[in-house]
Design a protein around this motif. Structure first.
Motif, PDB file in Angstrom:
ATOM      1  N   VAL A 299       0.869  -1.221  -0.040  1.00 15.05           N
ATOM      2  CA  VAL A 299       0.090   0.115  -0.005  1.00 15.05           C
ATOM      3  C   VAL A 299       0.996   1.238  -0.291  1.00 15.05           C
ATOM      4  CG1 VAL A 299      -1.695   1.358   1.294  1.00 15.05           C
ATOM      5  CG2 VAL A 299      -1.951  -1.244   1.008  1.00 15.05           C
ATOM      6  N   GLN A 300       1.980   1.302   0.737  1.00 14.57           N
ATOM      7  CA  GLN A 300       2.681   2.649   0.928  1.00 14.57           C
ATOM      8  C   GLN A 300       3.455   2.768  -0.324  1.00 14.57           C
ATOM      9  OE1 GLN A 300       2.478   0.080   3.104  1.00 14.57           O
ATOM     10  NE2 GLN A 300       2.037   1.002   4.882  1.00 14.57           N
ATOM     11  N   THR A 301       3.953   1.781  -1.163  1.00 14.82           N
ATOM     12  CA  THR A 301       4.461   1.632  -2.661  1.00 14.82           C
ATOM     13  C   THR A 301       3.477   2.518  -3.440  1.00 14.82           C
ATOM     14  OG1 THR A 301       5.714  -0.127  -2.159  1.00 14.82           O
ATOM     15  CG2 THR A 301       5.365   0.505  -4.315  1.00 14.82           C
ATOM     16  N   GLN A 302       2.228   2.249  -3.437  1.00 21.95           N
ATOM     17  CA  GLN A 302       1.079   2.960  -4.299  1.00 21.95           C
ATOM     18  C   GLN A 302       1.178   4.360  -3.887  1.00 21.95           C
ATOM     19  OE1 GLN A 302      -0.060   1.620  -6.964  1.00 21.95           O
ATOM     20  NE2 GLN A 302       1.103  -0.315  -6.708  1.00 21.95           N
ATOM     21  N   THR A 303       1.291   4.667  -2.607  1.00 24.43           N
ATOM     22  CA  THR A 303       0.983   6.123  -1.994  1.00 24.43           C
ATOM     23  C   THR A 303       2.216   6.742  -2.646  1.00 24.43           C
ATOM     24  OG1 THR A 303      -0.114   5.309  -0.086  1.00 24.43           O
ATOM     25  CG2 THR A 303       0.562   7.435  -0.084  1.00 24.43           C
ATOM     26  N   SER A 304       3.322   6.130  -2.370  1.00 25.37           N
ATOM     27  CA  SER A 304       4.588   6.881  -2.852  1.00 25.37           C
ATOM     28  C   SER A 304       4.591   7.278  -4.584  1.00 25.37           C
ATOM     29  CB  SER A 304       5.914   6.114  -2.861  1.00 25.37           C
ATOM     30  OG  SER A 304       5.838   5.978  -1.249  1.00 25.37           O
ATOM     31  N   ALA A 305       3.878   6.205  -5.178  1.00 24.09           N
ATOM     32  CA  ALA A 305       3.773   6.622  -6.705  1.00 24.09           C
ATOM     33  C   ALA A 305       2.865   7.673  -7.031  1.00 24.09           C
ATOM     34  CB  ALA A 305       3.060   5.214  -7.430  1.00 24.09           C
ATOM     35  N   SER A 306       1.923   7.710  -6.183  1.00 26.46           N
ATOM     36  CA  SER A 306       0.905   8.755  -6.384  1.00 26.46           C
ATOM     37  C   SER A 306       1.393  10.107  -6.022  1.00 26.46           C
ATOM     38  CB  SER A 306      -0.344   8.635  -5.615  1.00 26.46           C
ATOM     39  OG  SER A 306      -1.304   9.599  -5.540  1.00 26.46           O
ATOM     40  N   LEU A 307       2.279  10.334  -5.049  1.00 23.72           N
ATOM     41  CA  LEU A 307       2.840  11.441  -4.525  1.00 23.72           C
ATOM     42  C   LEU A 307       4.031  11.914  -5.785  1.00 23.72           C
ATOM     43  CD1 LEU A 307       3.134  10.982  -0.667  1.00 23.72           C
ATOM     44  CD2 LEU A 307       1.339  12.379  -1.841  1.00 23.72           C
ATOM     45  N   ASN A 308       4.374  11.118  -6.222  1.00 23.58           N
ATOM     46  CA  ASN A 308       5.579  11.383  -7.033  1.00 23.58           C
ATOM     47  C   ASN A 308       4.869  11.931  -8.212  1.00 23.58           C
ATOM     48  OD1 ASN A 308       8.478  10.824  -6.320  1.00 23.58           O
ATOM     49  ND2 ASN A 308       7.386   8.605  -6.029  1.00 23.58           N
ATOM     50  N   ALA A 309       3.653  11.484  -8.673  1.00 21.37           N
ATOM     51  CA  ALA A 309       3.148  12.066  -9.753  1.00 21.37           C
ATOM     52  C   ALA A 309       2.532  13.446  -9.648  1.00 21.37           C
ATOM     53  CB  ALA A 309       1.675  10.925 -10.152  1.00 21.37           C
ATOM     54  N   GLN A 310       2.108  13.536  -8.341  1.00 17.48           N
ATOM     55  CA  GLN A 310       2.101  15.049  -8.046  1.00 17.48           C
ATOM     56  C   GLN A 310       2.973  16.028  -8.206  1.00 17.48           C
ATOM     57  OE1 GLN A 310      -0.086  15.010  -4.091  1.00 17.48           O
ATOM     58  NE2 GLN A 310      -1.768  13.520  -4.537  1.00 17.48           N
ATOM     59  N   ILE A 311       4.206  15.573  -7.752  1.00 15.46           N
ATOM     60  CA  ILE A 311       5.159  16.219  -8.045  1.00 15.46           C
ATOM     61  C   ILE A 311       5.481  16.708  -9.350  1.00 15.46           C
ATOM     62  CG2 ILE A 311       7.882  16.222  -8.213  1.00 15.46           C
ATOM     63  CD1 ILE A 311       7.718  14.849  -5.416  1.00 15.46           C
ATOM     64  N   GLY A 312       5.172  15.811 -10.533  1.00 15.49           N
ATOM     65  CA  GLY A 312       5.301  16.081 -11.757  1.00 15.49           C
ATOM     66  C   GLY A 312       4.007  17.261 -12.146  1.00 15.49           C
ATOM     67  N   VAL A 313       2.947  17.035 -11.716  1.00 13.22           N
ATOM     68  CA  VAL A 313       1.925  18.121 -11.913  1.00 13.22           C
ATOM     69  C   VAL A 313       2.263  19.278 -11.544  1.00 13.22           C
ATOM     70  CG1 VAL A 313      -0.621  18.652 -11.235  1.00 13.22           C
ATOM     71  CG2 VAL A 313       0.131  16.340 -11.995  1.00 13.22           C
ATOM     72  N   ALA A 314       2.751  19.534 -10.234  1.00  8.32           N
ATOM     73  CA  ALA A 314       3.085  20.669  -9.591  1.00  8.32           C
ATOM     74  C   ALA A 314       4.271  21.236 -10.743  1.00  8.32           C
ATOM     75  CB  ALA A 314       3.579  20.555  -8.140  1.00  8.32           C
ATOM     76  N   ARG A 315       5.238  20.577 -10.984  1.00 10.30           N
ATOM     77  CA  ARG A 315       6.524  21.114 -11.538  1.00 10.30           C
ATOM     78  C   ARG A 315       6.033  21.562 -13.110  1.00 10.30           C
ATOM     79  NH1 ARG A 315       9.490  17.067 -11.256  1.00 10.30           N
ATOM     80  NH2 ARG A 315      10.834  17.752  -9.603  1.00 10.30           N
TER      81      ARG A 315
ATOM     82  N   ALA B 218       5.262  26.976  -4.573  1.00  8.51           N
ATOM     83  CA  ALA B 218       5.140  26.321  -3.195  1.00  8.51           C
ATOM     84  C   ALA B 218       4.477  24.891  -3.359  1.00  8.51           C
ATOM     85  CB  ALA B 218       4.269  27.332  -2.628  1.00  8.51           C
ATOM     86  N   ARG B 219       3.521  24.725  -4.433  1.00  4.77           N
ATOM     87  CA  ARG B 219       2.906  23.491  -4.614  1.00  4.77           C
ATOM     88  C   ARG B 219       3.679  22.490  -4.912  1.00  4.77           C
ATOM     89  NH1 ARG B 219      -1.086  26.547  -7.004  1.00  4.77           N
ATOM     90  NH2 ARG B 219      -0.564  26.188  -8.934  1.00  4.77           N
ATOM     91  N   LEU B 220       4.853  22.775  -5.662  1.00  5.86           N
ATOM     92  CA  LEU B 220       5.917  21.767  -6.124  1.00  5.86           C
ATOM     93  C   LEU B 220       6.727  21.484  -4.697  1.00  5.86           C
ATOM     94  CD1 LEU B 220       7.584  20.165  -7.853  1.00  5.86           C
ATOM     95  CD2 LEU B 220       8.955  22.208  -8.379  1.00  5.86           C
ATOM     96  N   LYS B 221       6.832  22.376  -3.948  1.00  2.00           N
ATOM     97  CA  LYS B 221       7.624  22.043  -2.801  1.00  2.00           C
ATOM     98  C   LYS B 221       6.841  21.205  -1.710  1.00  2.00           C
ATOM     99  CE  LYS B 221      10.764  26.101  -2.605  1.00  2.00           C
ATOM    100  NZ  LYS B 221      11.055  27.447  -1.971  1.00  2.00           N
TER     101      LYS B 221
END
Length: 390
Positions: free
Chosen positions: A125-141, A180-183
């Protein structure tokens, strides 16, 4: 008839004559023997200086061997018992949210390094959460890049009068919000990564694994308690229980010899800590003796210890000179008038050959070396000083 009677009487006298002479000779022999015995007795008593009933009391005093112990430097030895333990016993449990254990990588008795993984927890479960958060970094960037480009175009147009300065300020604020959202997204990914790493049960320090209380498939959490116990750097100690009177005589740095129960070997150590408090119930304190690692030293085991503290100048006597009764230990000394005197003593260090006297003697007394059990206080004796080494 008279002739025959006279003849018989003559024969009778002839027969009795020799027997009478023999008895007379024996009588003279007995008289001579008595005279010789009396002369011998007179000679004997003349050599002794008189009859036995006139013998002086000094000639009747028994001879006893005495020693003058002097004093010698001896180390004060305190014997105690206690248990073995890790010097720094480190319990290891769940630092994160826990889960199902997938692997256990170490066994008791194994050496580990700092940060080494001891067990892993399922993290699907934690692996999928990490993948989702990494995707959010891409959106913010991406948003940040787009807002930055719009800001640059607006700055070019403001000089021509196509847009106002207020529009430029709004685009600057939009660009800063995207940054700020990227950070925030990056921080969320870092936080999740830290959480994931805490799913691994790791060794906090290098050392020796003592116990393991977890198995694969077990569900663990922060309430699961201790999963592993380890001895930091493999350092061990003995926790000796000492009486209050002995505790004050023990100091940090004193040498010690520890013998575990069932072992024929002894292990050298040193006192590294003396308890600053006394248990009010037992009137005892704990002295902690540091030991180097050895497989024979098992934490939790029972052991005895001999603590050597300081050097004292004390008289030493052979064990045969020490006696005891219901009043305690004592020795007999011979006073100036050659009479026996009881002296109570307190024993110090006891070795195979000698016993140190902690209290009761100065070392200049004449102490009865042996046969004290046959003497009584006040009895007069003839002391014989033992030769050196005797």
């Amino acid at each position: 008839m008279n002739y025959e009677s006279g003849s018989l009487e003559g024969e009778h006298l002839a027969i009795e004559g020799p027997s009478h002479d023999a008895r007379r000779r024996r009588r003279w022999i007995v008289i001579a023997a008595v005279i010789v015995a009396v002369a011998a007795a007179a000679y004997f008593f003349s050599r002794r200086g008189g009859a036995p009933e006139h013998t002086s009391p000094a000639d009747q005093a028994p001879s006893v061997t005495v020693v003058v112990p002097g004093s010698a430097a001896v180390g004060r030895v305190i014997n105690a018992t206690g248990s073995l333990a890790a010097k720094r016993d480190m319990p290891i449990g769940v630092a994160g949210e826990g889960g199902m254990v997938t692997r256990v990588l170490v066994e008791p008795g194994q050496w580990v390094s700092a940060g080494q993984i001891l067990a892993t927890v399922d993290r699907s479960v934690q692996t999928q959460t990490s993948a989702s958060l990494n995707a959010q970094i891409g959106v913010a960037r991406s948003d940040l890049v787009l807002d930055q480009q719009e800001l640059e175009r607006a700055q070019q147009l403001v000089g021509r009068g196509f847009i106002s300065q207020a529009d430029v300020q709004r685009r600057i604020a939009t660009r800063d919000a995207a940054a700020a959202r990227l950070k925030v997204a990056q921080a969320a990914v870092a936080e999740q990564g830290a959480r994931n790493r805490r799913l691994d049960i790791r060794a906090p320090e290098p050392g020796l694994i003592l116990t393991r209380q977890v198995e694969p498939g077990q569900i663990i959490s922060s309430a699961s308690g201790t999963l592993f116990r380890m001895a930091k750097n493999g350092e061990l100690e003995m926790q000796a229980q000492l009486a209050e009177s002995d505790l004050v005589k023990t100091h940090v740095g004193d040498s010690a010899t520890v013998t575990p129960v069932g072992e024929t070997r002894s292990f050298a150590g040193r006192v590294w800590q003396v308890a600053p408090v006394i248990d009010p119930r037992t009137r005892q304190g704990i002295v902690r003796v540091q030991l180097s690692y050895d497989p024979a030293l098992r934490p939790g085991g029972f052991a005895s210890v001999a603590l050597t503290s300081g050097m004292n100048s004390e008289p030493q006597l052979p064990q045969s000179a020490i006696m005891s009764d219901d009043r305690g230990n004592f020795v007999y000394i011979v006073g100036k008038d050659d009479k026996v005197v009881r002296r109570d003593v307190r024993l110090g260090t006891v070795t195979d050959r000698n016993v140190a006297i902690a209290e009761g003697l100065t070392g200049s007394e004449r102490v009865v070396r042996s046969a004290g059990a046959f003497l009584n206080p006040g009895q007069k004796v003839a002391p014989v000083l033992a030769k050196s080494g005797g």
